[in-house]
Design an enzyme around this catalytic site. Structure first.
Site, PDB file in Angstrom:
ATOM      1  N   LYS A   1      86.245  95.423  15.594  1.00 34.00           N
ATOM      2  CA  LYS A   1      85.783  96.715  16.107  1.00 34.00           C
ATOM      3  C   LYS A   1      85.568  97.679  14.943  1.00 34.00           C
ATOM      4  CE  LYS A   1      90.423  98.597  16.887  1.00 34.00           C
ATOM      5  NZ  LYS A   1      91.320  99.271  17.847  1.00 34.00           N
TER       6      LYS A   1
ATOM      7  N   TYR B   1      83.740 122.665  -6.512  1.00 30.39           N
ATOM      8  CA  TYR B   1      83.751 123.777  -5.561  1.00 30.39           C
ATOM      9  C   TYR B   1      85.128 124.436  -5.462  1.00 30.39           C
ATOM     10  CZ  TYR B   1      79.275 122.124  -3.660  1.00 30.39           C
ATOM     11  OH  TYR B   1      77.965 121.751  -3.488  1.00 30.39           O
TER      12      TYR B   1
END
Length: 354
Positions: A33, A251
């Site tokens: 999955k 940043y």
């Protein structure tokens, strides 16, 4: 290529066979999955077929169809809950379905649908599943309506825990499940997940075990010592520059260089799955030298501080090991969750079988 992930085929096969041995040679359900935990469901399923895995677990119908359309003709079980229209389509496609409620069973009967059913019981996960006390009634309903009941399963919620309390809770779950399946003779009876195999191999019930994160060498958030690394995320140096002490990096100006330094930029960022929490404590490897991640990881780029012993020998295009099982195992970052990290590997990262 700028950034890619190498998947070691032979190491994956080794891990599966090793865990099968630990599980007393029970049949393996290969859990693929979430794109096989980010590594590529189709590619991983094809490798698992080489070690006689004949049943695959997915989260939903869409994932089952993806495998079938890629030529995977083996049995597929949808481990999660399905909507009514998905139950109809799953039946047409011969996909096994998990059933967790009387409403789902009644829908199947009302529409004359008879897929391969695995009844799910809630032994302590408190997510999906029938109540344990309703087991006799539910199984009887299936028999009376001639439903094709091929399996019964449950899910361990804390089998990777390392305290006496968590161990006892897992044993309680196993005992509850034992009471349900004790006298049943079904094709598939399963409760053990990866950590259930490694931590409770003497308590495995049934004839099937579900193998997911364990294939990739982890029990919980820690690498399993006797299993092999099967994936390595790699990138290349994109840019190199020397800068002065006290320069801000990235940043927010959260990181200041403590000394004159050489830094390099890698073409991988959080859009590729390199989580921003790795900005504090994360590192990569260049020629086996540890290089600290500095400043905030950006969407498409990451900055690293280059140690003095290699700053004059590196060049643009040099290969960098960004992540492997050993690096993840060594990180001391509270936010790190191996499952979350792996399933977050972005689509720009090429998957390569080696």
């Amino acid at each position: 290529m700028r950034t890619w992930i190498e998947i070691d085929k032979e190491n994956l096969k080794y891990n599966v066979l090793k865990l099968k041995e630990i599980a007393n040679n029970k049949e393996i359900l290969g859990v693929v999955k979430a794109n096989a935990y980010g590594l590529g469901s189709i590619e991983i399923a094809k490798i698992l077929k080489e070690v006689e895995v004949k049943l695959f677990g997915v989260a939903n119908l869409e994932e089952a169809i993806e495998l079938q359309e890629a030529g995977i003709k083996d049995k597929i079980l949808i481990l999660g809950a399905s909507f009514e229209d998905e139950l109809v389509e799953a039946t047409k496609r011969g996909v096994h379905v998990a059933i967790s409620s009387m409403g789902q069973l009644q829908f199947l009967v009302s529409k004359n649908l008879n897929p391969n059913i695995h009844l799910k019981f809630d032994t302590g996960m408190t997510r999906l599943g029938f109540e344990v006390d309703d087991a006799e009634k539910v199984i009887e309903y299936c028999k009376n309506n001639n439903l094709n009941l091929v399996g019964i399963f449950s899910h361990l919620s804390d089998s990777d825990g390392n305290t006496i309390e968590t161990k006892n809770f897992t044993l309680e779950q196993i005992e509850k499940f034992k009471k349900i399946v004790n006298s049943l003779n079904l094709e598939y009876i399963h409760i053990s997940n990866s950590a259930g195999i490694t931590n409770f191999h003497n308590d495995i019930l049934g004839n099937l075990v579900r193998l997911g994160i364990g294939m990739y060498s982890f029990t919980g958030n820690k690498k399993t010592p006797y299993l092999k690394n099967i994936f390595t995320i790699k990138s290349k140096i994109l840019f190199i520059k020397k800068v002065k002490k006290d320069s801000f990096v990235s940043y927010g100006r959260h990181y200041t260089l403590p000394a004159d330094s050489t830094y390099a930029v890698l073409p991988i960022g959080y859009a590729d799955g390199l989580k921003k929490y790795l900005s504090k404590g994360g590192y990569v490897l260049i020629n086996n030298h540890r290089c600290e991640i500095i400043g905030n990881i950006c969407m498409d780029m990451t900055m690293i501080r280059v140690p003095k012993e290699i700053e004059n020998s590196i060049k643009i295009g040099d290969e960098v090991t960004v992540i492997n099982a050993d690096i993840l195992d060594n990180l001391n970052i509270p936010e790190l969750c191996v499952w979350e990290f792996m399933t977050g590997i972005g689509r720009r990262v090429k998957r390569i079988i080696v």
